[in-house]
Design a protein around this motif. Structure first.
Motif, PDB file in Angstrom:
ATOM      1  N   ASP A  91       0.865  -1.178   0.000  1.00  0.00           N
ATOM      2  CA  ASP A  91       0.000   0.000   0.000  1.00  0.00           C
ATOM      3  C   ASP A  91       0.904   1.230   0.000  1.00  0.00           C
ATOM      4  OD1 ASP A  91      -2.211   1.583   0.093  1.00  0.00           O
ATOM      5  OD2 ASP A  91      -2.434   1.479   2.270  1.00  0.00           O
ATOM      6  N   MET A  92       0.534   2.266  -0.786  1.00  0.00           N
ATOM      7  CA  MET A  92       1.420   3.408  -0.935  1.00  0.00           C
ATOM      8  C   MET A  92       1.169   4.495   0.100  1.00  0.00           C
ATOM      9  SD  MET A  92       3.108   2.070  -3.245  1.00  0.00           S
ATOM     10  CE  MET A  92       4.315   3.354  -3.510  1.00  0.00           C
ATOM     11  N   ARG A  93      -0.014   4.516   0.717  1.00  0.00           N
ATOM     12  CA  ARG A  93      -0.303   5.533   1.731  1.00  0.00           C
ATOM     13  C   ARG A  93      -0.522   4.836   3.070  1.00  0.00           C
ATOM     14  NH1 ARG A  93      -4.271  10.292   0.032  1.00  0.00           N
ATOM     15  NH2 ARG A  93      -3.586  10.841   2.124  1.00  0.00           N
ATOM     16  N   MET A  94       0.474   4.962   3.971  1.00  0.00           N
ATOM     17  CA  MET A  94       0.427   4.323   5.289  1.00  0.00           C
ATOM     18  C   MET A  94       1.085   5.248   6.307  1.00  0.00           C
ATOM     19  SD  MET A  94       1.540   0.407   4.333  1.00  0.00           S
ATOM     20  CE  MET A  94       3.081   0.966   3.624  1.00  0.00           C
ATOM     21  N   PRO A  95       0.712   5.114   7.582  1.00  0.00           N
ATOM     22  CA  PRO A  95       1.392   5.896   8.627  1.00  0.00           C
ATOM     23  C   PRO A  95       2.786   5.340   8.898  1.00  0.00           C
ATOM     24  CG  PRO A  95      -0.187   4.384   9.601  1.00  0.00           C
ATOM     25  CD  PRO A  95      -0.365   4.268   8.120  1.00  0.00           C
ATOM     26  N   VAL A  96       3.533   6.060   9.698  1.00  0.00           N
ATOM     27  CA  VAL A  96       4.891   5.690  10.139  1.00  0.00           C
ATOM     28  C   VAL A  96       5.866   5.774   8.959  1.00  0.00           C
ATOM     29  CG1 VAL A  96       6.351   4.003  11.321  1.00  0.00           C
ATOM     30  CG2 VAL A  96       3.904   4.196  11.926  1.00  0.00           C
ATOM     31  N   LEU A  97       5.700   4.872   7.986  1.00  0.00           N
ATOM     32  CA  LEU A  97       6.555   4.858   6.799  1.00  0.00           C
ATOM     33  C   LEU A  97       5.695   4.439   5.609  1.00  0.00           C
ATOM     34  CD1 LEU A  97       9.605   5.263   6.046  1.00  0.00           C
ATOM     35  CD2 LEU A  97       9.796   2.772   6.071  1.00  0.00           C
ATOM     36  N   ASP A  98       5.554   5.329   4.627  1.00  0.00           N
ATOM     37  CA  ASP A  98       4.641   5.018   3.519  1.00  0.00           C
ATOM     38  C   ASP A  98       5.285   4.053   2.534  1.00  0.00           C
ATOM     39  OD1 ASP A  98       6.383   6.440   1.881  1.00  0.00           O
ATOM     40  OD2 ASP A  98       5.166   8.257   1.868  1.00  0.00           O
ATOM     41  N   GLY A  99       4.483   3.657   1.532  1.00  0.00           N
ATOM     42  CA  GLY A  99       4.932   2.654   0.574  1.00  0.00           C
ATOM     43  C   GLY A  99       6.075   3.112  -0.300  1.00  0.00           C
ATOM     44  N   TYR A 100       6.146   4.416  -0.623  1.00  0.00           N
ATOM     45  CA  TYR A 100       7.245   4.920  -1.454  1.00  0.00           C
ATOM     46  C   TYR A 100       8.588   4.704  -0.758  1.00  0.00           C
ATOM     47  CZ  TYR A 100       3.545   7.292  -4.105  1.00  0.00           C
ATOM     48  OH  TYR A 100       2.437   7.580  -4.846  1.00  0.00           O
ATOM     49  N   GLN A 101       8.666   5.155   0.497  1.00  0.00           N
ATOM     50  CA  GLN A 101       9.931   5.038   1.233  1.00  0.00           C
ATOM     51  C   GLN A 101      10.263   3.578   1.512  1.00  0.00           C
ATOM     52  OE1 GLN A 101      10.296   7.988   4.526  1.00  0.00           O
ATOM     53  NE2 GLN A 101       8.274   8.721   3.866  1.00  0.00           N
ATOM     54  N   ALA A 102       9.244   2.790   1.904  1.00  0.00           N
ATOM     55  CA  ALA A 102       9.505   1.383   2.200  1.00  0.00           C
ATOM     56  C   ALA A 102      10.032   0.654   0.971  1.00  0.00           C
ATOM     57  CB  ALA A 102       8.219   0.725   2.710  1.00  0.00           C
ATOM     58  N   THR A 103       9.447   0.932  -0.201  1.00  0.00           N
ATOM     59  CA  THR A 103       9.901   0.266  -1.437  1.00  0.00           C
ATOM     60  C   THR A 103      11.355   0.630  -1.745  1.00  0.00           C
ATOM     61  OG1 THR A 103       7.651   0.276  -2.328  1.00  0.00           O
ATOM     62  CG2 THR A 103       9.441   0.009  -3.904  1.00  0.00           C
ATOM     63  N   ARG A 104      11.705   1.918  -1.638  1.00  0.00           N
ATOM     64  CA  ARG A 104      13.081   2.326  -1.925  1.00  0.00           C
ATOM     65  C   ARG A 104      14.062   1.635  -0.989  1.00  0.00           C
ATOM     66  NH1 ARG A 104      10.417   7.532  -2.256  1.00  0.00           N
ATOM     67  NH2 ARG A 104      10.235   8.192  -4.467  1.00  0.00           N
ATOM     68  N   GLN A 105      13.727   1.558   0.320  1.00  0.00           N
ATOM     69  CA  GLN A 105      14.644   0.944   1.289  1.00  0.00           C
ATOM     70  C   GLN A 105      14.771  -0.556   1.053  1.00  0.00           C
ATOM     71  OE1 GLN A 105      14.140   2.103   5.414  1.00  0.00           O
ATOM     72  NE2 GLN A 105      13.352   4.143   4.843  1.00  0.00           N
ATOM     73  N   ILE A 106      13.666  -1.223   0.697  1.00  0.00           N
ATOM     74  CA  ILE A 106      13.737  -2.667   0.423  1.00  0.00           C
ATOM     75  C   ILE A 106      14.602  -2.926  -0.808  1.00  0.00           C
ATOM     76  CG2 ILE A 106      12.368  -4.649  -0.368  1.00  0.00           C
ATOM     77  CD1 ILE A 106      10.134  -3.669   1.488  1.00  0.00           C
ATOM     78  N   ARG A 107      14.465  -2.099  -1.848  1.00  0.00           N
ATOM     79  CA  ARG A 107      15.279  -2.287  -3.052  1.00  0.00           C
ATOM     80  C   ARG A 107      16.766  -2.119  -2.744  1.00  0.00           C
ATOM     81  NH1 ARG A 107      12.407  -5.266  -6.398  1.00  0.00           N
ATOM     82  NH2 ARG A 107      10.631  -4.193  -7.391  1.00  0.00           N
ATOM     83  N   ALA A 108      17.088  -1.315  -1.733  1.00  0.00           N
ATOM     84  CA  ALA A 108      18.498  -1.090  -1.386  1.00  0.00           C
ATOM     85  C   ALA A 108      19.075  -2.215  -0.549  1.00  0.00           C
ATOM     86  CB  ALA A 108      18.642   0.242  -0.640  1.00  0.00           C
TER      87      ALA A 108
END
Length: 871
Positions: free
Chosen positions: A712-729
């Protein structure tokens, strides 16, 4: 005399040929006769000499004994035997001292020979000698030898009279032959020269005629030799000359016409045009505009230069510019130059000058064109003053405009944020409602009442979703973000659904409703079915809303070129001409519409934009008090049924056996949506974990790396955009497949989402078919599907083809019950169908249990009120 001789000899090719051939024959025959006589003379002389030598040798041989014995009588007898020899002049036998021992002439016996020839003989070597060899006589001496000593000489002289006579005869004959050959050669030369020169005389006659003015005469010689070729070339040359003459005449006419046109153009050019010689800069051409501007006749200006016509300062300026143009050999644009006119005063000109070059590339003339811009310059100066004033006013308004722009941009951003938030807030719970309804439909243990309730939930949820989409459509249209999705679809299904929804509202108001469809209307077409449904529902809803008595009709018919025309006809109050001009404007409502107090005046505006995006047009015909007809022409080309069947959804039952386990992580802050998606995936065989925000997703990824992530792209704490970038790294983050979930109002966020690292994006509310298709495409997994028949029925439901054999009254009752979606009425009719066809009744019960009233209507025979088709 010499000139006359030259004309005689060389004035005619024919005479030259005759004389030449005759001379050649004469020379050749003369040379031949001369050579023949010369050879004959030599031959005769040689023959005489040989006879003389032979006689002398024979006499020497015969007289050797007589000389040794000094027998003069014997020697005389020997020589007397030679007296009868033809051509003998004399014969003698000489002693070594020159004494004549014997002689054919007895008077010469005893004499001594002392002439130089004889003395040379006695003093020389003892061998045969020719003492005289002339045209008259041959005198030969032969030694009489005893051993090697000469004891005497025999001497024989033969005359050449007969040879001379023979030679004369040969010469005479040669001359006769020569004369005959010359005569024959001359005759042959005359004939040959005549044949050879006849064509030349013809050519000369044609040339003289052409020179005299006749252009139609041709040689037309039928010969294959060089003269014939020359005549043919001469005729071609005459044809070419005639053609060239015609062209030249035409060109002359065109040239004169072009000259007249050019003179007319030059004369009528509104600007001053002038031409100067490059060598002295004197005018050689001026047009009428130059006379009008300068106030001088052309005759007074031609041949003059600038110094003769203008004040010194102006003349020097003009001359300097002329020299500059000639030196540069390029166009010179003089934006402004001042010139004094005799009757207009001082004028301002805009002049262009260029050099005209000769064949050697040297400047020959200078061409100039001058435009009088005096009035333009005055207007330009006045405009500049106004512009300065306006710039002052603009500067004063700039701050106000900047402030208004900032406010508008802020309002636009607020609108976008509002729409995005509202979409998210509405779609998120709606996703759970529709998702759980789909999930519960899979339960085979549901009662008919529960299925009916689920169908109501599902239908209401989709209606709410359509309302949300309608609200968002205006924003998309205004932003230019609306797109059309073309795909094959079943037009009958679409029309049936539209009819079901419209008939309920029409029946509630007591209105009649009919669907009229031309027999040639295709069933399977290609287009945007949802947009078509939205357009027709909007038009039909308006027709029902504004019609209080009478009825509404939907008419469909092809109009050619793969287009269909949809007409919605009502018996309502009609629309005035003034309202018709504005009825498709956003937020505009007619007086009757405003009186109803329903709607915001957006439906027709949205429908027209959709029709245009689909390549069609929406219009209206109406008159006040006479009802209205809205018509929509759309390109909906017919397609094969197989293309539609291939696009029908198939429900996934499970993962195909034999595939590796697939670990899926569901990241969603809404618990209902998270539970829904996890439960759906687990039922078909995926291993599922979940997380409520981006931080939990990263932690779960580090604990056990999943194969697939729903993010999901809109979430509290850490949204989907940031989570996806960190997982890819993270290690292994580049291999995992990530699909985004979004409830955004605008699908244009796709690029931003994909840029964050997601492989795909799905919009809420989620459709289970899209979920499974996305995972199959990204992971390569395969599924087993629930079996469906050709009409898309659920397992255990056969095609009810036998319904077309039902009695008319029974079929009509069943149609009425199915159209009203009345399950109880439908079952009562089905009980009566069982008495006629038990298999058909079983099929109908299964369709009613699945709320597939549209399938029942599809299988019923066509027919309706007043004989009109209802589908």
């Amino acid at each position: 005399m010499i000139a006359v001789l030259r004309r005689f000899l060389f004035g005619s090719i024919r005479r030259q040929l005759i004389i030449g051939i005759a001379l050649v024959h004469a020379v050749m025959m003369t040379l031949f006769v001369y050579d023949l006589v010369y050879r004959q003379r030599d031959f005769l002389h040689q023959q005489t000499q040989e006879r003389a030598v032979s006689l002398a040798r024979a006499t020497a041989a015969s007289g050797t004994q007589w000389v040794l014995s000094n027998d003069l009588i014997g020697m005389e007898e020997l020589l007397s035997g030679l007296a009868t020899y033809p051509d003998l002049r004399y014969a003698m036998i000489l002693a070594p001292d020159g004494r004549v021992l014997a002689h054919s002439d007895a008077r010469s016996v005893g004499r001594y020979l002392a002439d130089p020839v004889s003395l040379q003989l006695f003093a020389g070597v003892a061998e045969a000698r020719t003492l005289v060899n002339s045209g008259d006589m041959v005198d030969v001496a032969y030694p009489i030898l005893q051993g090697r000593t000469a004891i005497g000489w025999t001497r024989v002289a033969l005359g050449q009279d007969r040879q001379a006579a023979s030679l004369s005869a040969v010469t005479r004959e040669g001359l006769v032959y020569t004369l005959a050959a010359i005569l024959i050669g001359t005759l042959f030369a005359i004939l040959m020269a005549r044949g050879m020169t006849r064509g030349l005389y013809v050519l000369r006659g044609v040339a003289e005629a052409v020179g005299a003015g006749r252009r139609d005469l041709r040689a037309k010689l039928r010969r294959d030799d060089e003269i014939g070729q020359l005549a043919e070339g001469f005729d071609r040359m005459l044809e070419q000359l005639a053609d060239n003459e015609r062209r030249l005449r035409d060109s002359g006419n065109e040239l004169r016409a072009s000259r007249r046109l050019l003179d007319s153009v030059i004369e009528n050019i509104p600007n001053m045009l002038f031409l100067k010689r490059a060598e002295d800069l004197r005018f050689v051409l001026l047009n009428k505009a130059a006379e009008d501007l300068l106030g001088l006749p052309r005759a007074a200006m031609l041949g003059k230069n600038d110094q003769d016509l203008f004040p010194p300062a102006q003349a020097d300026f003009f001359t300097a510019k002329d020299r500059e143009v000639l030196a540069a050999q390029d166009i010179l644009d003089i934006a402004e130059e001042t010139i004094d006119s005799r009757h207009l005063g001082q004028r301002v000109l805009h002049t262009k000058k260029l050099a005209l070059l000769d064949e050697a590339g040297r400047p020959e003339y200078l061409l100039g064109i001058s435009e009088d811009i005096t009035e333009v310059k005055r207007a330009r100066d006045e405009l500049a003053r106004h512009r300065d004033h306006l710039e002052t006013l603009v500067a004063e308004r700039t701050a106000d405009l900047a402030q208004a722009r900032d406010q508008a941009e802020a309002a636009n951003r607020a609108k976008s944020v509002f729409l995005s938030n509202m979409s998210h807030e509405l779609r998120t719970p709606l996703n759970a409602i529709l998702g759980f309804a789909q999930l519960m439909e899979r339960d085979a243990q549901l009662s008919p009442e529960q299925r009916r309730n689920l169908a109501t939930i599902h239908r209401s949820g989709h209606h709410l979703l359509d309302l949300i989409n309608d609200v968002l459509d205006i924003s998309r249209i205004e932003a230019g973000r609306t797109t059309i999705q073309t795909a094959p679809f079943d037009l009958d299904d679409t029309l049936r659904a539209i009819e079901e929804m419209t008939r309920v509202r029409a029946d509630a108001k007591g209105l009649s409703f009919f669907v009229e469809r031309a027999a040639v209307t295709p069933r399977y077409v290609s287009g945007d079915a949802p947009r078509l449904r939205q357009i027709l529902l909007n038009l039909l809803s308006n027709a029902v809303k504004y019609t209080d008595r009478g009825g509404v009709r939907l008419r469909i018919a092809p109009v050619g070129g793969g287009q269909l025309r949809f007409e919605v006809i009502d018996t309502g109050p009609g629309i005035s001409s003034a309202d018709q001009r504005r009825i498709f404007e956003a937020f505009y409502q007619t007086t009757s519409g405003a009186a109803k107090g329903e709607g915001a005046g957006l439906g027709l505006a949205i429908s027209r934009e959709y029709a245009r995006l689909m390549g069609g047009e929406l219009g209206v015909r109406s008159a006040a008090g006479e009802g209205s007809t809205f018509f929509c022409d759309l390109p909906l080309p017919e397609v094969e049924e197989s293309l539609v069947d291939a696009s029908l959804p198939h429900r996934v039952s499970r993962l195909k056996p034999g595939q590796p386990d697939i670990d899926v992580l569901v990241v969603e802050d809404n618990a209902d949506n998270r539970e829904l998606l996890a439960h759906l995936l687990q039922r078909v065989g995926f291993q599922v974990r979940d997380a409520a925000n981006g931080e939990q997703a990263i932690a779960s990824f580090l604990t056990r790396r999943p194969d697939f992530i729903w993010m999901d792209m809109r979430m509290p704490v850490l949204d989907g955009y940031q989570a996806t970038r960190q997982i890819r790294a993270l290690p292994g983050g580049g291999e995992v497949k990530i699909a985004a979930l979004t409830a955004s109002a605008f699908m244009e966020n796709r690029e931003e989402i994909l840029a964050a690292g997601c492989d795909e994006m799905l919009a809420k509310p989620l459709d289970e078919q899209q979920i499974f298709e996305t995972m199959a495409r990204l992971l390569g997994v395969a599924y087993d599907y629930e079996r469906r028949d050709a009409e898309g029925a659920a397992p255990g439901v056969a095609a009810a083809t036998s319904l077309r054999g039902l009695p008319i009254e029974l079929a009509a009752e069943l149609r009425a019950a199915a159209e009203s979606l009345d399950m109880e009425a439908s079952r009562q009719v089905i009980e009566r169908v069982a008495a006629v066809d038990a298999a058909a009744a079983h099929t109908l019960n299964a369709l009613v249990d699945d709320f597939r009233f549209e399938e029942i209507l599809r299988q019923l025979p066509p027919g309706g009120l007043d004989g009109q088709s209802t589908t």
